[in-house]
Design a protein around this motif. Structure first.
Motif, mmCIF file in Angstrom:
data_model
loop_
_atom_site.group_PDB
_atom_site.id
_atom_site.type_symbol
_atom_site.label_atom_id
_atom_site.label_comp_id
_atom_site.label_asym_id
_atom_site.label_seq_id
_atom_site.Cartn_x
_atom_site.Cartn_y
_atom_site.Cartn_z
ATOM 1 N N VAL A 241 14.515 36.839 -21.293
ATOM 2 C CA VAL A 241 14.543 35.628 -22.146
ATOM 3 C C VAL A 241 14.968 34.501 -21.289
ATOM 4 O O VAL A 241 14.320 33.414 -21.139
ATOM 5 C CB VAL A 241 15.556 35.590 -23.396
ATOM 6 N N LYS A 242 15.823 35.105 -20.423
ATOM 7 C CA LYS A 242 16.244 34.052 -19.029
ATOM 8 C C LYS A 242 15.029 33.631 -18.057
ATOM 9 O O LYS A 242 14.799 32.396 -17.830
ATOM 10 C CB LYS A 242 17.415 34.456 -18.264
ATOM 11 N N LEU A 243 14.125 34.723 -17.961
ATOM 12 C CA LEU A 243 13.104 34.571 -17.272
ATOM 13 C C LEU A 243 11.800 33.412 -18.010
ATOM 14 O O LEU A 243 11.457 32.563 -17.427
ATOM 15 C CB LEU A 243 12.379 35.608 -16.754
ATOM 16 N N HIS A 244 11.980 33.624 -19.244
ATOM 17 C CA HIS A 244 11.127 32.654 -19.975
ATOM 18 C C HIS A 244 11.615 31.288 -19.827
ATOM 19 O O HIS A 244 10.718 30.287 -19.562
ATOM 20 C CB HIS A 244 11.116 33.094 -21.632
ATOM 21 N N GLU A 245 12.694 31.187 -20.013
ATOM 22 C CA GLU A 245 13.587 29.640 -19.960
ATOM 23 C C GLU A 245 13.078 29.369 -18.624
ATOM 24 O O GLU A 245 12.855 28.037 -18.336
ATOM 25 C CB GLU A 245 14.979 29.833 -19.967
ATOM 26 N N LYS A 246 13.225 30.185 -17.524
ATOM 27 C CA LYS A 246 13.144 29.562 -16.105
ATOM 28 C C LYS A 246 11.741 29.357 -15.939
ATOM 29 O O LYS A 246 11.373 28.190 -15.373
ATOM 30 C CB LYS A 246 13.592 30.727 -15.079
ATOM 31 N N ALA A 247 10.701 30.014 -16.425
ATOM 32 C CA ALA A 247 9.199 29.858 -16.232
ATOM 33 C C ALA A 247 9.016 28.456 -16.835
ATOM 34 O O ALA A 247 8.308 27.391 -16.124
ATOM 35 C CB ALA A 247 8.456 30.829 -16.852
ATOM 36 N N ILE A 248 9.364 28.233 -17.925
ATOM 37 C CA ILE A 248 8.980 26.866 -18.548
ATOM 38 C C ILE A 248 9.431 25.605 -17.960
ATOM 39 O O ILE A 248 9.151 24.803 -17.666
ATOM 40 C CB ILE A 248 9.382 26.873 -20.064
ATOM 41 N N LYS A 249 11.079 25.744 -17.472
ATOM 42 C CA LYS A 249 11.591 25.001 -16.806
ATOM 43 C C LYS A 249 11.063 24.677 -15.511
ATOM 44 O O LYS A 249 10.753 23.368 -15.085
ATOM 45 C CB LYS A 249 12.966 25.316 -16.429
ATOM 46 N N ASN A 250 10.372 25.612 -14.842
ATOM 47 C CA ASN A 250 9.638 25.317 -13.590
ATOM 48 C C ASN A 250 8.076 24.976 -13.864
ATOM 49 O O ASN A 250 7.299 25.260 -13.062
ATOM 50 C CB ASN A 250 9.669 26.460 -12.710
ATOM 51 N N ASP A 317 15.824 13.149 -38.443
ATOM 52 C CA ASP A 317 16.778 12.797 -37.397
ATOM 53 C C ASP A 317 17.559 13.829 -36.890
ATOM 54 O O ASP A 317 17.801 13.727 -35.830
ATOM 55 C CB ASP A 317 17.481 11.414 -38.158
ATOM 56 N N ASP A 318 17.919 14.582 -37.866
ATOM 57 C CA ASP A 318 18.960 15.836 -37.584
ATOM 58 C C ASP A 318 18.024 16.784 -36.442
ATOM 59 O O ASP A 318 18.587 17.115 -35.366
ATOM 60 C CB ASP A 318 19.408 16.498 -38.612
ATOM 61 N N ILE A 319 16.798 16.998 -36.754
ATOM 62 C CA ILE A 319 16.041 17.787 -35.741
ATOM 63 C C ILE A 319 16.001 17.164 -34.737
ATOM 64 O O ILE A 319 16.141 17.751 -33.429
ATOM 65 C CB ILE A 319 14.793 18.048 -36.405
ATOM 66 N N ARG A 320 15.392 15.942 -34.683
ATOM 67 C CA ARG A 320 15.370 15.256 -33.208
ATOM 68 C C ARG A 320 16.726 15.096 -32.419
ATOM 69 O O ARG A 320 16.798 15.359 -31.049
ATOM 70 C CB ARG A 320 14.950 13.842 -33.387
ATOM 71 N N LEU A 321 18.002 15.026 -33.016
ATOM 72 C CA LEU A 321 19.088 15.076 -32.431
ATOM 73 C C LEU A 321 19.517 16.353 -31.776
ATOM 74 O O LEU A 321 19.894 16.410 -30.582
ATOM 75 C CB LEU A 321 20.244 14.583 -33.508
ATOM 76 N N ALA A 322 18.942 17.358 -32.484
ATOM 77 C CA ALA A 322 19.277 18.629 -31.861
ATOM 78 C C ALA A 322 18.414 18.904 -30.675
ATOM 79 O O ALA A 322 18.896 19.440 -29.584
ATOM 80 C CB ALA A 322 19.076 19.591 -32.917
ATOM 81 N N PHE A 323 17.312 18.333 -30.843
ATOM 82 C CA PHE A 323 16.461 18.607 -29.601
ATOM 83 C C PHE A 323 16.935 18.028 -28.309
ATOM 84 O O PHE A 323 16.871 18.270 -27.504
ATOM 85 C CB PHE A 323 15.109 18.199 -29.822
ATOM 86 N N LYS A 324 17.649 16.571 -28.839
ATOM 87 C CA LYS A 324 18.000 15.817 -27.520
ATOM 88 C C LYS A 324 19.077 16.417 -27.071
ATOM 89 O O LYS A 324 19.490 16.440 -25.826
ATOM 90 C CB LYS A 324 18.531 14.351 -28.292
ATOM 91 N N GLU A 325 19.899 16.990 -27.612
ATOM 92 C CA GLU A 325 21.145 17.837 -27.302
ATOM 93 C C GLU A 325 20.843 18.868 -26.539
ATOM 94 O O GLU A 325 21.526 19.115 -25.473
ATOM 95 C CB GLU A 325 22.032 18.382 -28.794
ATOM 96 N N LEU A 326 19.765 19.639 -26.935
ATOM 97 C CA LEU A 326 19.230 20.688 -26.164
ATOM 98 C C LEU A 326 19.014 20.392 -24.709
ATOM 99 O O LEU A 326 19.194 20.815 -23.558
ATOM 100 C CB LEU A 326 18.235 21.432 -26.945
ATOM 101 N N ASP A 327 18.122 19.161 -24.536
ATOM 102 C CA ASP A 327 17.675 18.805 -23.409
ATOM 103 C C ASP A 327 18.983 18.219 -22.324
ATOM 104 O O ASP A 327 18.806 18.378 -21.311
ATOM 105 C CB ASP A 327 16.947 17.364 -23.765
ATOM 106 N N ARG A 328 19.999 17.667 -23.402
ATOM 107 C CA ARG A 328 21.149 16.905 -22.418
ATOM 108 C C ARG A 328 21.662 18.389 -21.937
ATOM 109 O O ARG A 328 22.120 18.398 -20.555
ATOM 110 C CB ARG A 328 21.727 16.439 -23.615
ATOM 111 N N GLU A 329 21.855 19.467 -22.682
ATOM 112 C CA GLU A 329 22.578 20.871 -22.303
ATOM 113 C C GLU A 329 21.837 21.172 -21.163
ATOM 114 O O GLU A 329 22.389 21.825 -19.977
ATOM 115 C CB GLU A 329 22.572 21.877 -23.215
ATOM 116 N N GLU A 330 20.420 21.257 -20.862
ATOM 117 C CA GLU A 330 19.553 21.797 -19.857
ATOM 118 C C GLU A 330 19.675 20.921 -18.554
ATOM 119 O O GLU A 330 19.785 21.794 -17.458
ATOM 120 C CB GLU A 330 18.344 21.841 -20.427
ATOM 121 N N GLU A 331 20.069 19.890 -18.633
ATOM 122 C CA GLU A 331 20.016 18.999 -17.281
ATOM 123 C C GLU A 331 21.072 19.413 -16.619
ATOM 124 O O GLU A 331 22.222 19.773 -16.969
ATOM 125 C CB GLU A 331 20.104 17.441 -17.667
#
Ligand code: SF4
Length: 331
Positions: A241-250, A317-331
């Protein structure tokens, strides 16, 4: 304590078919299954063939199916098996051809380990090794070394470096059953270990690109059997799963698996719902979908094809907020 060991037997030089042979033993409840097999071999039947070496769950040699589950015979007690199953049934590991009795051919497993290049691809220039010196034959030399934080990147999420290459995960892997070319859980977990290695000099990211091709990281179906049956409590699926995340990030997103995940995320982010038609188009393209036209037609007759335009859910709005939070965590 008297108990029965039922062993799979097959000698391709003399047997037309595999068969099972029962051995009645007198032993201690605390003895291991490996002890029991060694007792049979030394006292009853010298022809019974199995691998073993360290007897301490370190070498992985004695992995076999015990009452249907891939385990290390040296780490499995007779008592617990008899309590649960009333018998000790031993068979060779799954997904590997049998050489004789409980011994399997290991070439395909180790071939896949070699395929991921289980070694450093050169040493990176800014590698931490430049700061560490040892004396060898009176001479000061530089040794590769991890900094604590970098070592944590390797071991923080799982204990992949503890893998003893016992093949239990490979034996239980469902993808391996249907696709003999799949790299398998142990090789992919090892790949993650090298990708995270701060010394590795894989400048063009070839490791991740190669692993994103068919038979690699996107062929895992996340059944988690590898994690469940690993005798060293390693979770290959977490590494995958970490490799999946890395592939998408890259932005290594040429594979159907990556496109599928991105399609699902986009669908939820836009409407709060899973638009299966849109996800299928994102994954295989319109042309790819043509190959499945008969299935699409049958599904539409049964009302199983959702509309391409789905209504937004109420709490969008809650869904979009959750996606924003996820993006922020990844940065
Ligand atoms: Fe064995 Fe676990 Fe390594 Fe798989 S990951 S080969 S089960 S030690």
């Amino acid at each position: 304590m008297e108990f029965t060991v039922r062993s799979y037997r097959f000698n391709p030089e003399v047997d037309k078919q595999p068969y099972y042979k029962d051995y009645i033993l007198n032993g201690f409840p605390s003895m291991t299954v490996l002890n029991a097999l060694m007792k049979i071999k030394s006292e009853t039947d010298g022809s019974l063939t199995f691998r073993r070496s360290c007897r301490s769950a370190i070498c992985g040699s004695c992995a076999m199916k015990i009452n249907g589950i891939s385990k290390l015979a040296c780490k499995t007690q007779v008592n617990s098996e008899i309590t649960k199953f009333g018998i000790i049934k031993v068979e060779p590991l799954g997904n590997l051809p049998v050489v004789r009795d409980l011994v399997v051919e290991q070439e395909s497993f180790f071939g896949k380990i070699n395929e991921i290049k289980p070694y450093l691809l050169g040493i990176r220039e800014n590698s931490p090794d430049e700061k560490f010196h040892v004396l060898k034959d009176g001479e000061k030399i530089t040794q590769p070394v991890f900094h604590k934080s970098e070592f944590k990147a390797l071991t923080g999420n799982n204990d992949t470096p503890n893998c003893i290459l016992c093949e239990c995960c490979f034996s239980e892997c469902g993808t391996e059953v249907v696709n003999k070319k799949y790299l398998g859980p142990a090789a992919l977990a090892k790949l993650y270990r090298y990708i995270e290695d701060p010394r590795d000099n894989d400048r063009d990211g070839s490791r991740l690109v190669n692993a994103s091709k068919p038979n690699g990281i996107w062929d895992c179906v996340h059944c988690q059997a590898c994690e469940q049956f690993c005798p060293k409590s390693i979770s290959p699926v977490k590494s995958i799963v970490k490799l999946h995340e890395k592939a998408i990030k890259n932005s290594i997103t040429f594979s159907k698996g990556a496109k599928h995940i991105i399609g699902i995320a986009n669908s939820i982010n836009k409407t709060g719902r899973l638009n299966e038609v849109k996800v299928a188009i994102d994954t295989v393209g319109l042309l790819g979908l043509m190959n499945d036209l008969p299935v699409v037609f049958r599904a539409s007759l049964k009302g199983k094809i959702p509309s391409l335009k789905l209504k937004l859910i109420k709490d969008m709005d809650d869904i979009r907020l959750a996606f924003k939070e996820l993006d922020r965590e990844e940065e």
